[in-house]
Design a protein around this motif. Structure first.
Motif, mmCIF file in Angstrom:
data_model
loop_
_atom_site.group_PDB
_atom_site.id
_atom_site.type_symbol
_atom_site.label_atom_id
_atom_site.label_comp_id
_atom_site.label_asym_id
_atom_site.label_seq_id
_atom_site.Cartn_x
_atom_site.Cartn_y
_atom_site.Cartn_z
ATOM 1 N N SER A 205 42.250 41.189 34.398
ATOM 2 C CA SER A 205 43.217 40.870 33.358
ATOM 3 C C SER A 205 44.081 39.676 33.765
ATOM 4 O O SER A 205 44.401 38.815 32.931
ATOM 5 C CB SER A 205 44.093 42.095 33.075
ATOM 6 N N VAL A 206 44.467 39.609 35.037
ATOM 7 C CA VAL A 206 45.220 38.447 35.529
ATOM 8 C C VAL A 206 44.421 37.174 35.305
ATOM 9 O O VAL A 206 44.955 36.155 34.827
ATOM 10 C CB VAL A 206 45.557 38.622 37.026
ATOM 11 N N ASP A 207 43.132 37.207 35.619
ATOM 12 C CA ASP A 207 42.291 36.030 35.415
ATOM 13 C C ASP A 207 42.230 35.657 33.935
ATOM 14 O O ASP A 207 42.307 34.463 33.579
ATOM 15 C CB ASP A 207 40.880 36.292 35.934
ATOM 16 N N THR B 101 52.247 41.525 30.510
ATOM 17 C CA THR B 101 51.649 42.603 31.287
ATOM 18 C C THR B 101 50.138 42.616 31.111
ATOM 19 O O THR B 101 49.618 42.375 30.022
ATOM 20 C CB THR B 101 52.211 43.957 30.828
ATOM 21 N N CYS B 102 49.439 42.917 32.192
ATOM 22 C CA CYS B 102 47.988 43.091 32.121
ATOM 23 C C CYS B 102 47.648 44.297 31.251
ATOM 24 O O CYS B 102 48.449 45.224 31.102
ATOM 25 C CB CYS B 102 47.415 43.301 33.516
ATOM 26 N N GLY B 103 46.432 44.282 30.692
ATOM 27 C CA GLY B 103 46.028 45.381 29.838
ATOM 28 C C GLY B 103 44.548 45.358 29.550
ATOM 29 O O GLY B 103 43.819 44.457 30.001
ATOM 30 N N LYS C 242 40.946 45.140 27.375
ATOM 31 C CA LYS C 242 40.368 43.981 26.682
ATOM 32 C C LYS C 242 40.896 43.823 25.266
ATOM 33 O O LYS C 242 41.168 42.694 24.820
ATOM 34 C CB LYS C 242 38.845 44.104 26.670
ATOM 35 N N ASP C 243 41.062 44.915 24.523
ATOM 36 C CA ASP C 243 41.517 44.773 23.136
ATOM 37 C C ASP C 243 42.925 44.183 23.076
ATOM 38 O O ASP C 243 43.212 43.304 22.247
ATOM 39 C CB ASP C 243 41.443 46.108 22.392
ATOM 40 N N ALA C 244 43.802 44.627 23.970
ATOM 41 C CA ALA C 244 45.155 44.071 23.996
ATOM 42 C C ALA C 244 45.147 42.615 24.439
ATOM 43 O O ALA C 244 45.898 41.782 23.897
ATOM 44 C CB ALA C 244 46.038 44.900 24.923
ATOM 45 N N MET C 245 44.293 42.292 25.407
ATOM 46 C CA MET C 245 44.192 40.906 25.863
ATOM 47 C C MET C 245 43.708 39.993 24.736
ATOM 48 O O MET C 245 44.197 38.869 24.563
ATOM 49 C CB MET C 245 43.248 40.810 27.052
ATOM 50 N N ASN C 246 42.780 40.480 23.935
ATOM 51 C CA ASN C 246 42.257 39.678 22.828
ATOM 52 C C ASN C 246 43.317 39.456 21.754
ATOM 53 O O ASN C 246 43.399 38.377 21.155
ATOM 54 C CB ASN C 246 41.024 40.351 22.230
ATOM 55 N N ILE C 247 44.129 40.480 21.503
ATOM 56 C CA ILE C 247 45.216 40.312 20.527
ATOM 57 C C ILE C 247 46.179 39.238 21.011
ATOM 58 O O ILE C 247 46.620 38.371 20.245
ATOM 59 C CB ILE C 247 45.945 41.658 20.310
ATOM 60 N N PHE C 248 46.525 39.276 22.306
ATOM 61 C CA PHE C 248 47.417 38.251 22.859
ATOM 62 C C PHE C 248 46.791 36.867 22.753
ATOM 63 O O PHE C 248 47.448 35.901 22.340
ATOM 64 C CB PHE C 248 47.739 38.576 24.319
ATOM 65 N N ALA C 249 45.510 36.760 23.128
ATOM 66 C CA ALA C 249 44.839 35.456 23.111
ATOM 67 C C ALA C 249 44.775 34.876 21.705
ATOM 68 O O ALA C 249 44.887 33.652 21.524
ATOM 69 C CB ALA C 249 43.432 35.599 23.690
ATOM 70 N N GLU C 250 44.634 35.728 20.700
ATOM 71 C CA GLU C 250 44.590 35.252 19.317
ATOM 72 C C GLU C 250 45.970 34.830 18.832
ATOM 73 O O GLU C 250 46.120 33.844 18.103
ATOM 74 C CB GLU C 250 44.025 36.354 18.421
ATOM 75 N N ALA C 251 47.000 35.564 19.256
ATOM 76 C CA ALA C 251 48.353 35.283 18.772
ATOM 77 C C ALA C 251 48.996 34.092 19.474
ATOM 78 O O ALA C 251 49.848 33.399 18.888
ATOM 79 C CB ALA C 251 49.233 36.515 18.955
ATOM 80 N N LEU C 252 48.620 33.830 20.724
ATOM 81 C CA LEU C 252 49.330 32.823 21.520
ATOM 82 C C LEU C 252 49.315 31.432 20.888
ATOM 83 O O LEU C 252 50.393 30.820 20.747
ATOM 84 C CB LEU C 252 48.767 32.776 22.944
ATOM 85 N N PRO C 253 48.178 30.867 20.507
ATOM 86 C CA PRO C 253 48.232 29.500 19.953
ATOM 87 C C PRO C 253 49.050 29.424 18.669
ATOM 88 O O PRO C 253 49.752 28.429 18.432
ATOM 89 C CB PRO C 253 46.756 29.151 19.717
ATOM 90 N N GLU C 254 48.973 30.446 17.834
ATOM 91 C CA GLU C 254 49.793 30.464 16.631
ATOM 92 C C GLU C 254 51.272 30.515 16.964
ATOM 93 O O GLU C 254 52.088 29.819 16.345
ATOM 94 C CB GLU C 254 49.410 31.667 15.758
ATOM 95 N N ALA C 255 51.626 31.350 17.942
ATOM 96 C CA ALA C 255 53.042 31.473 18.343
ATOM 97 C C ALA C 255 53.556 30.175 18.938
ATOM 98 O O ALA C 255 54.690 29.737 18.657
ATOM 99 C CB ALA C 255 53.187 32.610 19.341
ATOM 100 N N LEU C 256 52.749 29.504 19.740
ATOM 101 C CA LEU C 256 53.164 28.239 20.338
ATOM 102 C C LEU C 256 53.377 27.167 19.262
ATOM 103 O O LEU C 256 54.372 26.405 19.297
ATOM 104 C CB LEU C 256 52.119 27.773 21.342
ATOM 105 N N ALA D 217 51.285 38.940 42.380
ATOM 106 C CA ALA D 217 50.867 40.091 43.175
ATOM 107 C C ALA D 217 51.273 41.375 42.456
ATOM 108 O O ALA D 217 51.534 42.400 43.080
ATOM 109 C CB ALA D 217 51.494 40.042 44.563
ATOM 110 N N THR D 218 51.303 41.314 41.121
ATOM 111 C CA THR D 218 51.779 42.429 40.295
ATOM 112 C C THR D 218 50.756 42.729 39.206
ATOM 113 O O THR D 218 49.641 42.208 39.227
ATOM 114 C CB THR D 218 53.122 42.062 39.638
ATOM 115 N N ASN D 219 51.158 43.562 38.248
ATOM 116 C CA ASN D 219 50.296 43.833 37.095
ATOM 117 C C ASN D 219 50.745 43.041 35.873
ATOM 118 O O ASN D 219 50.560 43.475 34.739
ATOM 119 C CB ASN D 219 50.258 45.328 36.779
ATOM 120 N N PHE D 220 51.331 41.873 36.105
ATOM 121 C CA PHE D 220 51.708 40.980 35.015
ATOM 122 C C PHE D 220 51.556 39.543 35.475
ATOM 123 O O PHE D 220 51.430 39.256 36.673
ATOM 124 C CB PHE D 220 53.151 41.239 34.545
ATOM 125 N N VAL D 221 51.566 38.644 34.495
ATOM 126 C CA VAL D 221 51.500 37.211 34.784
ATOM 127 C C VAL D 221 52.691 36.541 34.109
ATOM 128 O O VAL D 221 52.933 36.742 32.906
ATOM 129 C CB VAL D 221 50.189 36.585 34.273
#
Length: 369
Positions: free
Chosen positions: A282-284, A345-347, A349-363, A301-305
């Motif tokens: 998830s970090v990657d 926070t890491c999570g 795959k489904d949560a990671m995909n939601i973040f990845a989809e929302a990020l460019p729109e939010a930026l 070195a945590t469960n978030f980036v």
């Protein structure tokens, strides 16, 4: 009639909490978040063995818990190769920090932490009448030399240090922390918060020397073990300090369900290995996603980036707000210049995909503000 009065100290405190919960934000927005990535919980979930143990323990919920938490302390002692007399079990690190400040800080006495560090320590220190002194981060790291110097300057009773660090995800290695401890005055107690210890894929913790009189180390089942909702953590301290907690701790403060879940989670080493691998993946993913959209991910070195949004706090707050409007709950540091960042926070795959989809729109939306 106005009714009974508060103490002068309580009257002087703001009616605030260290964190606004995602549930509060959901109520305000009138909708649920699609991706809950702001509280550094373990969205992968706890060990199935822990869930089974808590389900069984629910049958005995009519009984008070063992106020000594004997079985867990014995298991932790074996796990850590220390004597159980050095262990204190409590309601997460947050609860243990409250008891620690109550034990060691009288009203008007000084404590030291980093400006922008995990805020619950400051909440408790202020709540018990301590005077909080802060030092700034240096190059996005907690400044060990400045913390020590400020403690000497102010005659501080306590220094609070999280390693690995929340909110930046950074860390010092075992040798650096050991040298910091060796350089502290004997009368200064170091509260070493190691909440993310199990999440790290690098060495962060110095050797356990529980008899060190001026160090208390805190660990939790909230992060890598996925039991944040159970509220259970532990402190490692000298025998004298561990016994002193009996003067002030909530003796029934950890439920039977939490005790059973922690025991099972601790024993399930294979699941912990699985979680460490999941966090790394998830970090990657988060780091690659951030770079693809022009953000700088910090090593962690945590469960978030932690992601540098490249401008100032106002811009980062706009990004955070726009992510929230798209159903993604994240948080950010609250003090400049760290507040140019958001923390995700890491999570799964489904949560990671939601973040990845929302990020460019939010930026894009944040830039238009």
């Amino acid at each position: 009639m106005s009714g009974p009065r508060l103490t002068p100290l309580a009257e002087s405190l703001p009616a605030t909490v260290p964190f606004v919960g995602p549930e509060t934000l959901e109520r305000q927005a009138g909708r649920a978040f699609g991706a809950r990535l702001g509280a550094n919980e373990l969205a992968f979930g706890p060990s199935p063995r822990a869930i089974e143990a808590m389900t069984r323990a629910a049958q005995d919920a009519w009984m008070y818990p063992d106020p000594e938490y004997h079985e867990l302390k014995q298991a932790l002692a074996r796990h850590l190769s220390i004597d159980p007399g050095h262990l204190v079990v409590g309601g997460g690190i947050d609860g243990l920090l409250g008891s620690t400040v109550r034990l060691l800080v009288a009203p008007g006495e000084a404590v030291v932490t980093s400006a922008g560090a995990y805020p619950t320590f400051t909440y408790h220190a202020t709540g018990y009448g301590g005077i909080v002194h802060t030092v700034p981060y240096r190059e996005d790291l907690q400044d060990l030399a400045a913390l020590r110097d400020k403690a000497v300057e102010t005659g501080a009773r306590l220094i609070y240090l999280s390693n690995p660090d929340n909110p930046m995800g950074s860390w010092y290695g075992p040798e650096e922390i050991a040298a910091f401890i060796d350089g502290l005055p004997d009368e200064v107690m170091l509260l070493l918060d190691e909440a993310y210890f199990e999440c790290a894929d690098v060495a962060t913790a110095p050797e356990l020397v529980p008899d060190t009189p001026n160090v208390i180390r805190f660990r939790t089942f909230s992060k890598a073990y996925g039991l944040a909702g159970m509220r259970i953590g532990y402190a490692i301290a000298s025998r004298r300090m561990a016994e002193a907690y009996n003067k002030v701790r909530d003796h029934f403060g950890v439920s039977r369900l939490a005790h059973a879940g922690a025991m099972a989670a601790l024993a399930d080493r294979e699941y912990l290995k699985h979680i460490m691998k999941s966090i790394s993946q998830s970090v990657d993913f988060l780091s690659d996603t951030a770079r693809a959209h022009g953000l700088l991910p910090f090593p962690t070195a945590t469960n978030f980036v932690t992601l540098d949004c490249g401008r100032d706090g106002n811009h980062a707050r706009a990004v955070l707000s726009e992510l929230g409007a798209r159903g993604v709950f994240v948080r950010m540091p609250g003090v400049a210049p760290l507040d140019r960042c958001i923390r995700v926070t890491c999570g799964p795959k489904d949560a990671m995909n939601i973040f990845a989809e929302a990020l460019p729109e939010a930026l894009a939306a944040a830039k238009r503000r």
